[in-house]
Structures are given as C-alpha cells and as structure tokens.
Design a protein around this motif. Structure first.
Motif, short mmCIF file in Angstrom:
data_model
loop_
_atom_site.label_atom_id
_atom_site.label_comp_id
_atom_site.label_asym_id
_atom_site.label_seq_id
_atom_site.Cartn_x
_atom_site.Cartn_y
_atom_site.Cartn_z
N ALA A 95 5.09 7.80 -0.22
CA ALA A 95 3.74 7.05 0.09
C ALA A 95 2.84 7.28 -0.84
CB ALA A 95 3.38 7.62 1.58
N ALA A 96 2.55 8.45 -1.46
CA ALA A 96 1.52 8.69 -2.47
C ALA A 96 1.95 7.86 -3.76
CB ALA A 96 1.24 10.04 -2.67
N ILE A 97 3.16 7.86 -4.12
CA ILE A 97 3.68 7.17 -5.29
C ILE A 97 3.43 5.61 -5.11
CG2 ILE A 97 5.67 6.55 -6.92
CD1 ILE A 97 6.47 9.58 -6.23
N PHE A 98 3.78 5.30 -3.82
CA PHE A 98 3.62 3.68 -3.49
C PHE A 98 2.29 3.31 -3.60
CE2 PHE A 98 2.43 0.94 0.09
CZ PHE A 98 3.13 -0.07 -0.37
N MET A 99 1.37 4.11 -3.05
CA MET A 99 -0.06 3.88 -3.07
C MET A 99 -0.56 3.69 -4.64
SD MET A 99 -1.63 3.75 -0.03
CE MET A 99 -1.73 4.71 1.46
N VAL A 100 -0.15 4.76 -5.56
CA VAL A 100 -0.73 4.64 -6.71
C VAL A 100 -0.12 3.16 -7.56
CG1 VAL A 100 -0.39 5.78 -9.02
CG2 VAL A 100 -0.94 7.06 -6.88
N LEU A 103 -1.63 0.19 -5.81
CA LEU A 103 -3.06 0.01 -6.22
C LEU A 103 -3.43 -0.54 -7.83
CD1 LEU A 103 -5.93 0.30 -4.97
CD2 LEU A 103 -5.89 2.67 -5.84
N SER A 104 -2.39 0.23 -8.53
CA SER A 104 -2.57 -0.39 -9.99
C SER A 104 -2.17 -1.75 -10.40
CB SER A 104 -1.86 0.77 -10.87
OG SER A 104 -0.70 0.90 -10.58
N SER A 105 -1.11 -2.05 -9.56
CA SER A 105 -0.51 -3.40 -9.91
C SER A 105 -1.67 -4.29 -9.21
CB SER A 105 0.83 -3.69 -9.32
OG SER A 105 0.94 -3.49 -7.88
N VAL A 107 -4.90 -3.96 -8.70
CA VAL A 107 -6.16 -4.04 -9.43
C VAL A 107 -5.70 -5.23 -10.58
CG1 VAL A 107 -7.70 -2.74 -10.99
CG2 VAL A 107 -7.04 -1.83 -9.02
N SER A 108 -4.92 -4.93 -11.05
CA SER A 108 -4.76 -5.92 -12.39
C SER A 108 -4.49 -7.42 -11.99
CB SER A 108 -3.45 -5.67 -12.92
OG SER A 108 -2.25 -5.57 -12.43
N MET A 109 -3.83 -7.46 -10.99
CA MET A 109 -3.86 -8.79 -10.28
C MET A 109 -4.92 -9.36 -9.76
SD MET A 109 -2.12 -10.10 -6.72
CE MET A 109 -3.78 -9.94 -6.14
N TRP A 110 -5.72 -8.66 -9.09
CA TRP A 110 -7.03 -8.96 -8.55
C TRP A 110 -8.00 -9.57 -9.56
CZ3 TRP A 110 -7.24 -10.57 -3.90
CH2 TRP A 110 -8.05 -10.76 -3.32
N ASN A 111 -8.15 -8.94 -10.65
CA ASN A 111 -9.02 -9.34 -11.55
C ASN A 111 -8.60 -10.61 -12.32
OD1 ASN A 111 -10.34 -6.77 -11.51
ND2 ASN A 111 -9.25 -5.94 -13.17
N GLN A 112 -7.76 -11.21 -12.00
CA GLN A 112 -7.22 -12.64 -12.54
C GLN A 112 -7.70 -13.73 -11.52
OE1 GLN A 112 -3.20 -12.07 -13.40
NE2 GLN A 112 -3.53 -10.45 -14.97
#
Ligand SMILES: [Zn+2]
Length: 207
Positions: A95-100, A103-105, A107-112
């Motif tokens: 779950a923790a790895i999934f979250m990280v 979240l990172s993918s 954030v990059s998607m959201w900025n676009q």
C-alpha cells in the motif's frame, strides 16, 4: 524532637544509603528506627540490598555487557532491517509503495491539466477577466455555472448550481443569491481518493 513519620523515615533511609543525610536528620532517623520495628526491618533489608549492589563488580559491567549485547545482535545493516520489515508487513508495504508511485505519477499528470474553463448556458451575463469569473451585482445568470481552475466571485443572482473545480470561491457578497447548490471540488484530492479507495476496493474484493 517530634515523631518522624514512617514515609519521611524511608526517604531518610535512602538518603543515608546514598551518603547524603545531614547529621541532624541522621539522629532523627536513628531515633525513629529505635522506636519503629517495621522501619527498622525495612532499613535492614535496604542496607543489605545496598551492600549487595555495592559488592557487584559494577565498574566492569558496561564493557562486557555492551560487547555481549553487540555480539548477540544480528549484523546491523539497515537494508536488512528494512527488507525484513517489508516481509513481515507485505500488505502495508504494498500500500505504501502504491501510494508513493501513484502520488508521483499523479502529480506529474495533474500539472499538465490545469486549464481554466467556464461553462454554463448563460455566460453572456458573466464577467470573465483572465481567470476571474464574476457574477456582477444586480445581474441574473440563469442556469448552472461551472468554473474550472479559476477564481469565482458572486455579487448578483445565479439561478442554478455553482460548481467550482480546482478554483477559489470568494465568500459570497451580501447581494449574492444562488438558487441551487454550491459545490467546490478539489479535483486533485477527489481523484486521488477515488483512486486510493478503488485500489483498496480491488484488494478487498480480490478482483
Ligand atoms: Zn516507621
């Protein structure tokens, strides 16, 4: 000399065995011990324990002890500790790895996808200045108004729902009137929680 209370006597006993009892207090303690059999018994056993502790080769203990403890420990490599924790808690780790990762993918998607937009059936009565959307005072806007990634200020009437997505809604003016629902949606957070809950839903149902 006033009678000493037993609880005071016990404090004095410890002070005495630690070697810091004043002469006057020592006299009071001796007086009490001569009159109080239970305190005398207690003092005797304390004294015996104290003598026993002093007899131990305490100065040598730290070296030997720490060496022995170090030897009994598994080799202290951090990655080993980390992987063993992961092995013992596979679900939490996944779950923790999934979250990280998510979240990172995310954030990059959201900025676009931060584009400003206004939609609704009656936009000619709405003032749009840059990313600011204003329903002017005294103006009536019919239907719903949806603003994405903009600042919304309502001074007049809105005859429908107001939906603000990833934007900011200025607190309504006293002249404002909104007939429908006001919804402010932080799509970033909602999307994230949607993904997280669907992920855990998948785990729960095993599909
Ligand atoms: Zn006593």
């Amino acid at each position: 000399m006033a009678d000493m209370k037993c609880n005071v006597a016990v404090v004095y006993m410890h002070d005495h065995l630690d070697g810091d009892l004043a002469r006057e207090e020592m006299k009071q303690l001796q007086q009490h011990l001569s009159e109080c059999p239970s305190c005398y018994t207690r003092y005797e056993s304390l004294e015996r324990t104290d003598a026993l502790v002093r007899a131990l080769p305490i100065e040598k203990a730290p070296d030997d002890l720490s060496a022995r403890i170090m030897k009994s420990l598994p080799s202290r490599r951090r990655p080993a500790a980390w992987t063993s924790w992961v092995r013992r808690h596979p679900a939490v780790s996944a779950a923790a790895i999934f979250m990280v990762v998510m979240l990172s993918s995310f954030v990059s998607m959201w900025n676009q996808s931060q584009e400003f937009s206004v939609s609704g059936p009656d936009l000619e009565h709405v003032i749009i200045e840059g990313k600011n959307v204003i329903v002017p005072e005294g103006q009536k806007v019919s239907g719903n108004l949806t603003v994405v990634n903009g600042d919304v200020q309502v001074l007049g009437d809105l005859d429908g729902n107001l939906t603000v997505i990833d934007g900011h809604l200025t607190p309504l003016a006293s002249t404002a009137h909104i007939a429908g629902e006001i919804k402010t949606i932080d799509r970033a957070v909602d999307w994230f929680w949607y993904k997280v809950s669907s992920f855990f839903g998948t785990l729960a149902y095993g599909s």
